[in-house]
Structures are given as C-alpha cells and as structure tokens.
Design a protein around this motif. Structure first.
Motif, PDB file in Angstrom:
ATOM      1  N   HIS A  62       0.831  -1.204   0.000  1.00 27.49           N
ATOM      2  CA  HIS A  62       0.000   0.000   0.000  1.00 27.49           C
ATOM      3  C   HIS A  62       0.869   1.259   0.000  1.00 27.49           C
ATOM      4  O   HIS A  62       0.617   2.207  -0.749  1.00 27.49           O
ATOM      5  CB  HIS A  62      -0.900  -0.038   1.246  1.00 27.49           C
ATOM      6  CG  HIS A  62      -1.829   1.122   1.387  1.00 27.49           C
ATOM      7  ND1 HIS A  62      -1.463   2.289   2.037  1.00 27.49           N
ATOM      8  CD2 HIS A  62      -3.111   1.304   0.971  1.00 27.49           C
ATOM      9  CE1 HIS A  62      -2.476   3.133   2.017  1.00 27.49           C
ATOM     10  NE2 HIS A  62      -3.485   2.565   1.368  1.00 27.49           N
ATOM     11  N   LEU A  79     -11.627   3.157  -3.463  1.00 25.71           N
ATOM     12  CA  LEU A  79     -10.914   1.874  -3.562  1.00 25.71           C
ATOM     13  C   LEU A  79      -9.992   1.669  -2.360  1.00 25.71           C
ATOM     14  O   LEU A  79      -9.881   0.559  -1.828  1.00 25.71           O
ATOM     15  CB  LEU A  79     -10.104   1.815  -4.855  1.00 25.71           C
ATOM     16  CG  LEU A  79     -10.909   1.667  -6.156  1.00 25.71           C
ATOM     17  CD1 LEU A  79     -10.002   1.854  -7.364  1.00 25.71           C
ATOM     18  CD2 LEU A  79     -11.589   0.292  -6.211  1.00 25.71           C
ATOM     19  N   ASN A  80      -9.355   2.737  -1.929  1.00 29.00           N
ATOM     20  CA  ASN A  80      -8.472   2.662  -0.764  1.00 29.00           C
ATOM     21  C   ASN A  80      -9.265   2.317   0.497  1.00 29.00           C
ATOM     22  O   ASN A  80      -8.821   1.518   1.329  1.00 29.00           O
ATOM     23  CB  ASN A  80      -7.754   3.999  -0.588  1.00 29.00           C
ATOM     24  CG  ASN A  80      -6.743   3.967   0.534  1.00 29.00           C
ATOM     25  OD1 ASN A  80      -5.761   3.227   0.490  1.00 29.00           O
ATOM     26  ND2 ASN A  80      -6.973   4.772   1.557  1.00 29.00           N
ATOM     27  N   ILE A  82     -12.068   0.603   0.625  1.00 31.69           N
ATOM     28  CA  ILE A  82     -12.448  -0.813   0.547  1.00 31.69           C
ATOM     29  C   ILE A  82     -11.265  -1.701   0.918  1.00 31.69           C
ATOM     30  O   ILE A  82     -11.398  -2.683   1.661  1.00 31.69           O
ATOM     31  CB  ILE A  82     -12.956  -1.158  -0.868  1.00 31.69           C
ATOM     32  CG1 ILE A  82     -14.239  -0.374  -1.175  1.00 31.69           C
ATOM     33  CG2 ILE A  82     -13.213  -2.657  -0.997  1.00 31.69           C
ATOM     34  CD1 ILE A  82     -14.688  -0.481  -2.613  1.00 31.69           C
ATOM     35  N   LEU A  83     -10.085  -1.342   0.419  1.00 33.14           N
ATOM     36  CA  LEU A  83      -8.878  -2.107   0.731  1.00 33.14           C
ATOM     37  C   LEU A  83      -8.633  -2.134   2.240  1.00 33.14           C
ATOM     38  O   LEU A  83      -8.334  -3.193   2.811  1.00 33.14           O
ATOM     39  CB  LEU A  83      -7.677  -1.500   0.012  1.00 33.14           C
ATOM     40  CG  LEU A  83      -6.343  -2.260   0.078  1.00 33.14           C
ATOM     41  CD1 LEU A  83      -5.491  -1.905  -1.130  1.00 33.14           C
ATOM     42  CD2 LEU A  83      -5.548  -1.932   1.338  1.00 33.14           C
ATOM     43  N   LEU A 125      -9.833  -9.661  -2.726  1.00 35.58           N
ATOM     44  CA  LEU A 125     -10.344  -8.293  -2.663  1.00 35.58           C
ATOM     45  C   LEU A 125      -9.236  -7.275  -2.408  1.00 35.58           C
ATOM     46  O   LEU A 125      -9.247  -6.179  -2.976  1.00 35.58           O
ATOM     47  CB  LEU A 125     -11.416  -8.185  -1.580  1.00 35.58           C
ATOM     48  CG  LEU A 125     -12.742  -8.882  -1.879  1.00 35.58           C
ATOM     49  CD1 LEU A 125     -13.673  -8.804  -0.683  1.00 35.58           C
ATOM     50  CD2 LEU A 125     -13.404  -8.264  -3.107  1.00 35.58           C
ATOM     51  N   CYS A 129      -8.374  -4.474  -5.287  1.00 36.87           N
ATOM     52  CA  CYS A 129      -8.359  -3.034  -5.022  1.00 36.87           C
ATOM     53  C   CYS A 129      -7.034  -2.418  -5.460  1.00 36.87           C
ATOM     54  O   CYS A 129      -7.009  -1.351  -6.099  1.00 36.87           O
ATOM     55  CB  CYS A 129      -8.603  -2.761  -3.540  1.00 36.87           C
ATOM     56  SG  CYS A 129     -10.294  -3.045  -2.987  1.00 36.87           S
ATOM     57  N   LEU A 132      -6.807  -2.297  -9.304  1.00 35.93           N
ATOM     58  CA  LEU A 132      -7.671  -1.239  -9.840  1.00 35.93           C
ATOM     59  C   LEU A 132      -7.123   0.141  -9.523  1.00 35.93           C
ATOM     60  O   LEU A 132      -7.236   1.063 -10.343  1.00 35.93           O
ATOM     61  CB  LEU A 132      -9.081  -1.393  -9.279  1.00 35.93           C
ATOM     62  CG  LEU A 132      -9.873  -2.620  -9.759  1.00 35.93           C
ATOM     63  CD1 LEU A 132     -11.207  -2.710  -9.035  1.00 35.93           C
ATOM     64  CD2 LEU A 132     -10.092  -2.565 -11.275  1.00 35.93           C
ATOM     65  N   MET A 133      -6.531   0.309  -8.350  1.00 35.85           N
ATOM     66  CA  MET A 133      -5.932   1.596  -7.998  1.00 35.85           C
ATOM     67  C   MET A 133      -4.793   1.945  -8.940  1.00 35.85           C
ATOM     68  O   MET A 133      -4.685   3.078  -9.429  1.00 35.85           O
ATOM     69  CB  MET A 133      -5.448   1.566  -6.546  1.00 35.85           C
ATOM     70  CG  MET A 133      -6.575   1.608  -5.513  1.00 35.85           C
ATOM     71  SD  MET A 133      -6.029   1.214  -3.825  1.00 35.85           S
ATOM     72  CE  MET A 133      -5.034   2.669  -3.450  1.00 35.85           C
TER      73      MET A 133
END
Length: 207
Positions: A62, A79-80, A82-83, A125, A129, A132-133
């Motif tokens: 991250h 997205l962050n 959700i991560l 998941l 994320c 996708l980020m």
C-alpha cells in the motif's frame, strides 16, 4: 472548482487503520495466566507472528502505491477505503488458518474449505483493489515511460487476483482439501509474475 485532494491525510488515515488492525491482533492474543508455555500459547504466538508480518507486507504494498503516483481522486479514495476495510477483516481468517496448521480450530474438511474460501476472498479483494488503484492512476495520468510502472503493477496484482479466484473455486469444490491443495495454488503467483514481467519488458522495452 474542486480543490485537489490532500494525499497526506489519506496516507495518515490509512496508517491509522493499519495500526488499529495491529492493535486488534494484540488484544486478541491469548496468554495463559501463569505464563506457562503450552501448545495453545505457541499456536497463539505463531498465528500472531504470521498475521502481523502479513499485515506489514500489505502495508508495504500500500505504501509503495503512494510512492509511485501523486494522483488522487474520489475513485481512488473509495478503492483505498475498501482495501482498508478488507485488510481489517482479513487478519482474523489468517490467524485461524495458522491455528489450523497447528491442529486447532478446524474440526472437519468443511471447516477447512470454508476457511480457505474466507482467506481467498480476502486475499482476492485486497489485490483487486490494488490492481484497480494502479490501473486507475495509470489511466488518469499522462501516459509515458514512467507511468508504465503503474500499468505494470496493475497487471502484476491482477495475477494475484486470478490465482486467489482459482484457489477459492478449488476450495469451494472440495478438491484436494486433505493435502491443502487450495493453499498450494498460491505458489503459481511467483512463476506467473515472472512470466508477466518478462512479457511486459519485451512488449514495452522500446518506450
């Protein structure tokens, strides 16, 4: 006119969530009142040890995302978030997974299958994320040789997603549970990432 997002605050909030996840692991760490070393204590320590360093590894991945881009918008914030939510959730099935290796907590193959599915969904998941980020940041920044790094890591972490999905399907089907086959599937990540790296370099080496 909208104001630019403050990336520093987003990183600070993310670090606070990771710290909270580490705190939850400590709070749930079991120790006998007389401090005697037992199998249960050893299992608790090993599950804490593995879970903590997996959490650190997720934090490191991250952290590297924010080193590679300065772009930020509402989509990346979502997205962050959700991560971070999944990272908090992910710690506990991981601890249970380690305890099952030590012969505790899992009483049947159905329990083991459910644990593999739970672990796989969390793993999937988190890296979905991240993928996708990276892809969203790549699409929203000027596309040049430097931004291709973002595209590379979007594809890189997409491999993690695909492998986790395969593991979940195998676990859900009950194939090879006796031998832990859904777990061994994650060994595909290394060779596939190596192949992706070689293919990516060959395709974009002229840029």
């Amino acid at each position: 006119m909208g104001k630019p997002h403050n990336i520093g605050r987003i990183e600070a909030f993310s670090d606070a969530v990771f710290a909270f996840a580490a705190t939850l692991m400590v709070v749930n760490f079991d120790m006998a009142d007389n401090l005697a070393i037992t199998k249960s204590n050893t299992t608790s320590f090993l599950s804490f040890f593995v879970s903590f360093f997996v959490l650190v590894a997720i934090w490191w991945v991250h952290y590297n995302f924010f080193r590679r881009t300065n772009y930020m918008d509402n989509v990346l914030i979502a997205l962050n978030a959700i991560l971070l939510f999944v990272a908090l959730y992910y710690v506990f099935p991981l601890k249970t997974m380690v305890q099952s290796w030590m012969g505790e907590g899992v009483r049947s193959f159905e329990d083991l299958a459910n644990l593999f599915v739970l672990y796989g969904v969390g793993f999937l998941l988190i890296f979905l994320c991240l993928s996708l980020m990276y892809y969203w940041a790549f699409k929203k920044t000027e596309q040049n040789a430097d931004s291709l790094v973002l595209f590379f890591y979007a594809r890189h972490f997409a491999i993690f997603v695909v492998v986790a999905l395969i593991s979940v399907v195998i676990a859900f089907s009950g194939i090879g549970l006796k031998f832990g086959f859904p777990g061994f599937v994650y060994g595909l990540i290394g060779p596939l990432c190596y192949w992706q790296s070689k293919h990516f370099t060959k395709t974009y080496e002229s840029l």
